[in-house]
Design a protein around this motif. Structure first.
Motif, PDB file in Angstrom:
ATOM      1  N   LYS A 180      -2.481  -1.450  13.033  1.00  0.00           N
ATOM      2  CA  LYS A 180      -2.442  -1.951  11.654  1.00  0.00           C
ATOM      3  C   LYS A 180      -2.665  -0.830  10.645  1.00  0.00           C
ATOM      4  O   LYS A 180      -2.160  -0.878   9.531  1.00  0.00           O
ATOM      5  CB  LYS A 180      -3.498  -3.051  11.477  1.00  0.00           C
ATOM      6  N   ARG A 181      -3.415   0.178  11.023  1.00  0.00           N
ATOM      7  CA  ARG A 181      -3.615   1.319  10.110  1.00  0.00           C
ATOM      8  C   ARG A 181      -2.581   2.416  10.347  1.00  0.00           C
ATOM      9  O   ARG A 181      -2.817   3.574   9.990  1.00  0.00           O
ATOM     10  CB  ARG A 181      -5.032   1.891  10.242  1.00  0.00           C
ATOM     11  N   GLY A 182      -1.464   2.064  10.962  1.00  0.00           N
ATOM     12  CA  GLY A 182      -0.358   3.006  11.039  1.00  0.00           C
ATOM     13  C   GLY A 182      -0.356   3.929  12.233  1.00  0.00           C
ATOM     14  O   GLY A 182       0.454   4.855  12.293  1.00  0.00           O
ATOM     15  N   THR A 226       0.417   7.286  10.519  1.00  0.00           N
ATOM     16  CA  THR A 226      -0.863   8.017  10.503  1.00  0.00           C
ATOM     17  C   THR A 226      -1.091   8.839  11.769  1.00  0.00           C
ATOM     18  O   THR A 226      -2.145   9.428  11.930  1.00  0.00           O
ATOM     19  CB  THR A 226      -2.057   7.049  10.278  1.00  0.00           C
ATOM     20  N   GLY A 275      -1.422  -3.761   6.065  1.00  0.00           N
ATOM     21  CA  GLY A 275      -1.596  -2.499   6.798  1.00  0.00           C
ATOM     22  C   GLY A 275      -0.548  -1.463   6.444  1.00  0.00           C
ATOM     23  O   GLY A 275       0.085  -1.520   5.376  1.00  0.00           O
ATOM     24  N   LEU A 276      -0.351  -0.510   7.345  1.00  0.00           N
ATOM     25  CA  LEU A 276       0.583   0.597   7.149  1.00  0.00           C
ATOM     26  C   LEU A 276       1.599   0.608   8.290  1.00  0.00           C
ATOM     27  O   LEU A 276       1.266   0.193   9.401  1.00  0.00           O
ATOM     28  CB  LEU A 276      -0.175   1.931   7.161  1.00  0.00           C
ATOM     29  N   MET A 321      -6.005  -3.120  15.640  1.00  0.00           N
ATOM     30  CA  MET A 321      -6.483  -2.593  14.357  1.00  0.00           C
ATOM     31  C   MET A 321      -5.966  -1.172  14.122  1.00  0.00           C
ATOM     32  O   MET A 321      -5.675  -0.785  12.991  1.00  0.00           O
ATOM     33  CB  MET A 321      -8.014  -2.618  14.297  1.00  0.00           C
ATOM     34  N   PRO A 363     -12.716   0.886  15.830  1.00  0.00           N
ATOM     35  CA  PRO A 363     -12.397  -0.029  14.723  1.00  0.00           C
ATOM     36  C   PRO A 363     -13.311  -1.247  14.681  1.00  0.00           C
ATOM     37  O   PRO A 363     -13.461  -1.851  13.632  1.00  0.00           O
ATOM     38  CB  PRO A 363     -10.962  -0.458  15.013  1.00  0.00           C
ATOM     39  N   GLU A 392       0.791  -1.215   0.000  1.00  0.00           N
ATOM     40  CA  GLU A 392       0.000   0.000   0.000  1.00  0.00           C
ATOM     41  C   GLU A 392       0.831   1.276   0.000  1.00  0.00           C
ATOM     42  O   GLU A 392       0.407   2.296  -0.489  1.00  0.00           O
ATOM     43  CB  GLU A 392      -0.895   0.013   1.240  1.00  0.00           C
TER      44      GLU A 392
END
Ligand code: ATP
Ligand code: MG
Length: 390
Positions: free
Chosen positions: A195-197, A173, A167-168, A192, A311, A11
């Protein structure tokens, strides 16, 4: 036999101008995850990372399977730019990946190599067949593909694909403040978020002596599991006993939970400001309990001006449990110690608390003083990753 690990990160490559930043974070996170192993070279090339191996494929890949942003990994054999050496390497790679059919797929960015890609495919295919009587070539749906990349510095041969966590990279983020109880849901919400940074700070409301020292240990242990995916982070423990007592003394029972959660969110807002967190994360899931109706969420949300990320909002309990088991928090979450919320459940909690009545009920509380007392007595711990034995 493997000389390096080829690491793919999907990604990130979509992120345009942010790309170098994302890649630097990813590499730093990979270095951290490998920190207890011998030092090694990592090279970033063509949107991938090569990590040198020292006969430690298992240890390296297990650690990198916890680094978000990694899509997949392949152990690679490096060979000099000579057909005989490439053949031997391809044979070793073929023997190490399961299946009965294969095909060879060559890329040749190095145009000085004397054979074309189809010629390499053909020569290697013939060689592999003569050395493996039980194997067949299947160009359409092979069990595995033997990849050969012929580059300036040498040839890379690989086949196995080890999945990464996707993920990131943690940190790209921003920071989130995770409200963590000892339950099943909030650690999964934290996972979670990672996982999204997000980078995390965790906040736990602790109601000693209603809840025991062991319930705090449980939360620390849960954070240690999460730290295995992110590296060390801070856990803020906020004393909550006085606030719960005051709510019980002064507020109507049907609003206990709503008001308690509004107090949690107010304190979370203040802690988020100190921690530079841009959002609050919770393990709430829509409709799961009285405080998780949309009406309750709306009344609770009123006291904060930060995004509240949930999440798990659309997940069933069984889905949450499945992830909790996979990431290693479930067995800790089901230890029997009480949580402050379970002690505080009224017989008939309001599922649609009207804002005006909640605000009126709250007037009986010394909100500012209770907050100041709590915020003046925070305990701040740094949680290190658990020793997973990998
Ligand atoms: P969990 O399994 O995470 O405890 P839950 O389904 O039991 O969630 P609640 O107990 O109502 O639901 O809590 C909802 C959310 O509020 C939790 O997921 C967590 O984010 C937060 N929370 C609850 N109790 C605490 C606590 N003692 N300290 C910090 N946050 C809490
Ligand atoms: Mg709970």
């Amino acid at each position: 036999m493997y000389t390096s690990l080829l690491v793919r990160y999907g990604e990130i490559s979509l992120k345009g101008n942010n790309r170098p930043y994302f890649e630097d974070k990813l590499l730093a996170n990979m270095r951290r995850a490998l920190g207890d192993l011998p030092p090694r070279m990592m090279r970033k090339t063509f949107g991938r990372v090569f990590v040198d191996l020292h006969d430690d494929l298992q240890a390296v890949s297990q650690r990198l399977q916890r680094v978000f942003g990694i899509i997949s990994m392949s152990p690679v054999v490096t060979a000099p730019l000579e057909l005989e050496a490439i053949k031997k390497a391809a044979l070793a790679v073929l023997k190490d990946s399961p299946g009965t059919t294969f095909k060879v797929q060559t890329q040749r960015p190095n145009k000085r190599f004397p054979l074309t890609s189809p010629e390499v495919n053909q020569q290697l295919g013939a060689y592999l067949l003569t050395h493996n009587q039980d194997q067949k070539v299947d160009v359409h749906t092979p069990d595995r593909v033997i990849h050969v990349e012929i580059r300036d510095e040498g040839a890379y041969i690989y086949s196995r694909i080890i999945p990464g966590p996707g993920g990131l990279p943690v940190g790209v983020t921003g920071r989130g403040l995770l409200l963590i109880s000892g339950g099943i849901d909030s650690p999964v919400a934290g996972y979670m978020g990672l996982k999204r940074g997000l980078e995390l700070t965790a906040l736990h409301f602790y109601s000693f002596p209603f809840t025991s020292e062991r319930s705090k240990e449980k939360v620390i242990d849960l954070c240690r599991v999460l730290a295995g995916y992110s590296g060390p982070f801070r856990l803020v423990v906020a004393p909550f006993t006085a606030i719960q007592k005051a709510i019980r003394q002064h507020c109507p029972e049907e609003f206990y939970v709503t008001i308690m959660r509004r107090m949690m969110f107010r304190i979370a807002r203040a802690v988020a400001a100190k921690e530079d967190a841009l959002a609050i994360l919770t393990g709430e899931s829509l409709g799961q309990v009285a405080s998780q109706t949309l009406q309750s969420m709306a009344v609770i949300n009123k006291v904060v001006d930060l995004p509240v990320l949930r999440p798990l909002v659309a997940w069933d309990k069984s889905e949450i449990i499945e992830v909790a088991r996979r990431i290693g928090t479930y067995d800790i979450s089901i230890r029997p110690y009480e949580d402050c919320c379970t002690l505080f459940v009224p017989r008939h909690p309001a599922t649609k608390p009207p804002l005006a009545r909640v605000e009126a009920a709250e007037k009986k509380l010394a909100v500012e003083e209770l907050m100041d007392e709590c915020l003046g007595n925070l305990e701040i711990l740094t949680v290190e990753p658990e020793d997973t034995g990998i």
